[in-house]
Design an enzyme around this catalytic site. Structure first.
Site, PDB file in Angstrom:
ATOM      1  N   HIS A 101     -47.052 -71.545  11.638  1.00  0.00           N
ATOM      2  CA  HIS A 101     -47.954 -71.758  10.108  1.00  0.00           C
ATOM      3  C   HIS A 101     -47.249 -72.997   9.587  1.00  0.00           C
ATOM      4  O   HIS A 101     -47.560 -73.078   8.243  1.00  0.00           O
ATOM      5  CB  HIS A 101     -47.732 -70.404   9.476  1.00  0.00           C
ATOM      6  CG  HIS A 101     -48.499 -69.284   9.968  1.00  0.00           C
ATOM      7  ND1 HIS A 101     -48.236 -68.035   9.885  1.00  0.00           N
ATOM      8  CD2 HIS A 101     -49.574 -69.234  10.843  1.00  0.00           C
ATOM      9  CE1 HIS A 101     -48.961 -67.360  10.296  1.00  0.00           C
ATOM     10  NE2 HIS A 101     -49.796 -68.134  11.099  1.00  0.00           N
ATOM     11  N   TYR A 121     -45.186 -73.324  -4.378  1.00  0.00           N
ATOM     12  CA  TYR A 121     -44.799 -73.930  -3.081  1.00  0.00           C
ATOM     13  C   TYR A 121     -43.512 -74.677  -3.542  1.00  0.00           C
ATOM     14  O   TYR A 121     -42.483 -74.604  -2.614  1.00  0.00           O
ATOM     15  CB  TYR A 121     -45.675 -74.887  -2.268  1.00  0.00           C
ATOM     16  CG  TYR A 121     -46.516 -73.897  -1.435  1.00  0.00           C
ATOM     17  CD1 TYR A 121     -46.334 -73.399  -0.228  1.00  0.00           C
ATOM     18  CD2 TYR A 121     -47.934 -73.693  -1.940  1.00  0.00           C
ATOM     19  CE1 TYR A 121     -47.009 -72.517   0.671  1.00  0.00           C
ATOM     20  CE2 TYR A 121     -48.808 -72.801  -1.152  1.00  0.00           C
ATOM     21  CZ  TYR A 121     -48.310 -72.317  -0.278  1.00  0.00           C
ATOM     22  OH  TYR A 121     -49.121 -71.534   0.767  1.00  0.00           O
TER      23      TYR A 121
HETATM   24  P1  OAD Z   1     -44.752 -60.046   6.512  1.00  0.00           P
HETATM   25  O1  OAD Z   1     -44.466 -60.131   5.066  1.00  0.00           O
HETATM   26  O2  OAD Z   1     -46.132 -59.639   6.744  1.00  0.00           O
HETATM   27  O3  OAD Z   1     -43.887 -58.998   7.220  1.00  0.00           O
HETATM   28  C1  OAD Z   1     -42.375 -59.132   7.107  1.00  0.00           C
HETATM   29  C2  OAD Z   1     -41.895 -57.688   7.858  1.00  0.00           C
HETATM   30  O4  OAD Z   1     -40.330 -58.013   7.976  1.00  0.00           O
HETATM   31  C3  OAD Z   1     -42.350 -56.294   7.313  1.00  0.00           C
HETATM   32  O5  OAD Z   1     -42.827 -55.644   8.594  1.00  0.00           O
HETATM   33  C4  OAD Z   1     -40.709 -55.781   7.236  1.00  0.00           C
HETATM   34  O6  OAD Z   1     -40.655 -54.624   7.503  1.00  0.00           O
HETATM   35  C5  OAD Z   1     -39.798 -56.800   8.053  1.00  0.00           C
HETATM   36  N1  OAD Z   1     -38.769 -56.891   7.767  1.00  0.00           N
HETATM   37  C6  OAD Z   1     -38.078 -56.950   6.292  1.00  0.00           C
HETATM   38  N2  OAD Z   1     -36.715 -57.146   6.220  1.00  0.00           N
HETATM   39  C7  OAD Z   1     -36.379 -57.465   7.592  1.00  0.00           C
HETATM   40  C8  OAD Z   1     -35.258 -57.437   8.244  1.00  0.00           C
HETATM   41  N3  OAD Z   1     -33.884 -57.636   7.512  1.00  0.00           N
HETATM   42  N4  OAD Z   1     -35.183 -57.808   9.608  1.00  0.00           N
HETATM   43  C9  OAD Z   1     -36.387 -57.384  10.269  1.00  0.00           C
HETATM   44  N5  OAD Z   1     -37.344 -57.086   9.597  1.00  0.00           N
HETATM   45  C10 OAD Z   1     -37.316 -57.189   8.411  1.00  0.00           C
HETATM   46  O7  OAD Z   1     -44.551 -61.347   7.376  1.00  0.00           O
HETATM   47  P2  OAD Z   1     -45.197 -61.849   8.671  1.00  0.00           P
HETATM   48  O8  OAD Z   1     -45.450 -60.928   9.422  1.00  0.00           O
HETATM   49  O9  OAD Z   1     -44.195 -63.157   8.875  1.00  0.00           O
HETATM   50  O10 OAD Z   1     -48.891 -66.552   6.562  1.00  0.00           O
HETATM   51  O11 OAD Z   1     -46.252 -62.436   7.906  1.00  0.00           O
HETATM   52  C11 OAD Z   1     -47.394 -63.219   8.617  1.00  0.00           C
HETATM   53  C12 OAD Z   1     -47.997 -64.372   7.906  1.00  0.00           C
HETATM   54  O12 OAD Z   1     -48.638 -63.741   6.669  1.00  0.00           O
HETATM   55  C13 OAD Z   1     -47.134 -65.261   7.240  1.00  0.00           C
HETATM   56  O13 OAD Z   1     -46.926 -66.269   8.124  1.00  0.00           O
HETATM   57  C14 OAD Z   1     -47.841 -65.849   6.099  1.00  0.00           C
HETATM   58  C15 OAD Z   1     -48.342 -64.397   5.589  1.00  0.00           C
HETATM   59  O14 OAD Z   1     -49.514 -64.605   4.678  1.00  0.00           O
HETATM   60  C16 OAD Z   1     -49.344 -67.770   5.892  1.00  0.00           C
HETATM   61  O15 OAD Z   1     -48.904 -68.138   4.859  1.00  0.00           O
HETATM   62  C17 OAD Z   1     -50.669 -68.290   6.579  1.00  0.00           C
END
Ligand code: OAD
Length: 243
Positions: A120, A70
């Site tokens: 989160h 972290y």
């Molecule tokens: P993810 O890492 O799961 O997903 C990120 C998404 O962003 C993917 O679908 C990519 O295709 C997309 N992406 C990448 N670059 C991008 C860009 N320039 N513009 C738009 N989209 C883009 O992230 P989250 O969905 O936020 O939780 O993940 C959810 C949770 O899982 C997080 O908050 C974290 C993680 O484990 C905890 O830590 C509790």
């Protein structure tokens, strides 16, 4: 995406009366903060074990390892600057900005902190791992390693939500209320696989909101969206939300 679709969408966003943004790690990707999932080879969960680094059991087994990870991520956030998508969203005064992101880039782009709901938690806060309620802005200059809680002596930890933990209650209540009342939800940069956060999109859709999904990759949320833009947030948001 053809021009007329784009023009129509700009009009929809401008006319929305109770818009909600639901963002994930992709929103901060263009600021250099790595995502957790996705096709990129530096996605965090393709290189690190979430059960070790983002769970109570992992922290209790190896606190130094978790805190070091972290610290590294906090350093990336401190060094990063908001991108053009954060700036465009900060300008959209009427929108409630619900995010799964633990960084502070949306606020640093100028969004009123009261409008930003961090489902989160925040990596910029430290808190007590026990239940005394102590919490403080993290000091990036403080020595690494764990510190005893000044209130109760238990371990301190980053103010983020780990797998298996509940979401902050008040934040969740505000987010569900905003999604129940939303007339439009703009989903940005999330894989949509982490619950209960992702269920907010379904809630907004079921409440009649128009759903827009911005993500260069296909996700399970596409099937719920009225419009999908397979583009990077930093490219498309300034066009959708012009100054
Ligand atoms: P993810 O890492 O799961 O997903 C990120 C998404 O962003 C993917 O679908 C990519 O295709 C997309 N992406 C990448 N670059 C991008 C860009 N320039 N513009 C738009 N989209 C883009 O992230 P989250 O969905 O936020 O939780 O993940 C959810 C949770 O899982 C997080 O908050 C974290 C993680 O484990 C905890 O830590 C509790």
């Amino acid at each position: 995406m053809g021009e007329p679709v784009h023009r129509e969408l700009i009009g929809r966003l401008a006319a929305a009366r109770r818009p909600v943004v639901f963002s994930g790690a992709g929103l901060s990707a263009e600021s250099g903060i790595p995502t957790f999932r996705g096709r990129v080879d530096h996605a965090l969960w393709s290189r690190h074990d979430p059960q070790q680094l983002a769970s109570i059991e992992g922290f209790e087994r190896a606190p130094e390892l978790v805190l070091e990870w972290y610290d590294w991520r906090r350093g990336l956030v401190v060094e990063a600057t908001p991108n053009s998508a954060h700036v465009a969203l900060a300008r959209w005064q009427q929108a409630t900005l619900i995010t799964q992101n633990v960084d502070d880039l949306q606020e640093r782009a100028g969004a009123d902190p009261d409008r930003v709901l961090h489902l989160h938690g925040s990596i910029m806060q430290d808190r007590c791992h026990a239940t005394c309620g102590w919490s403080m802005p993290a000091d990036p200059d403080s020595p690494r390693g764990w510190h005893p809680c000044p209130e109760c002596g238990a371990r301190t930890r980053p103010g983020v939500v780990w797998f298996g933990e509940g979401l902050p209650e008040e934040t969740w209540a505000l987010a569900t209320r905003a999604c129940s009342n939303a007339d439009l939800i703009l989903v940005i940069g999330t894989s949509g696989v982490v619950q209960p956060a992702a269920s907010l999109v379904e809630l907004a859709a079921a409440s009649g909101a128009y759903v827009v999904n911005v993500n260069p990759e296909a996700t399970p949320l596409d099937s719920m969206a009225d419009t999908c833009l397979h583009s990077a947030a930093g490219e498309v948001l300034p066009e959708l939300l012009p100054d």
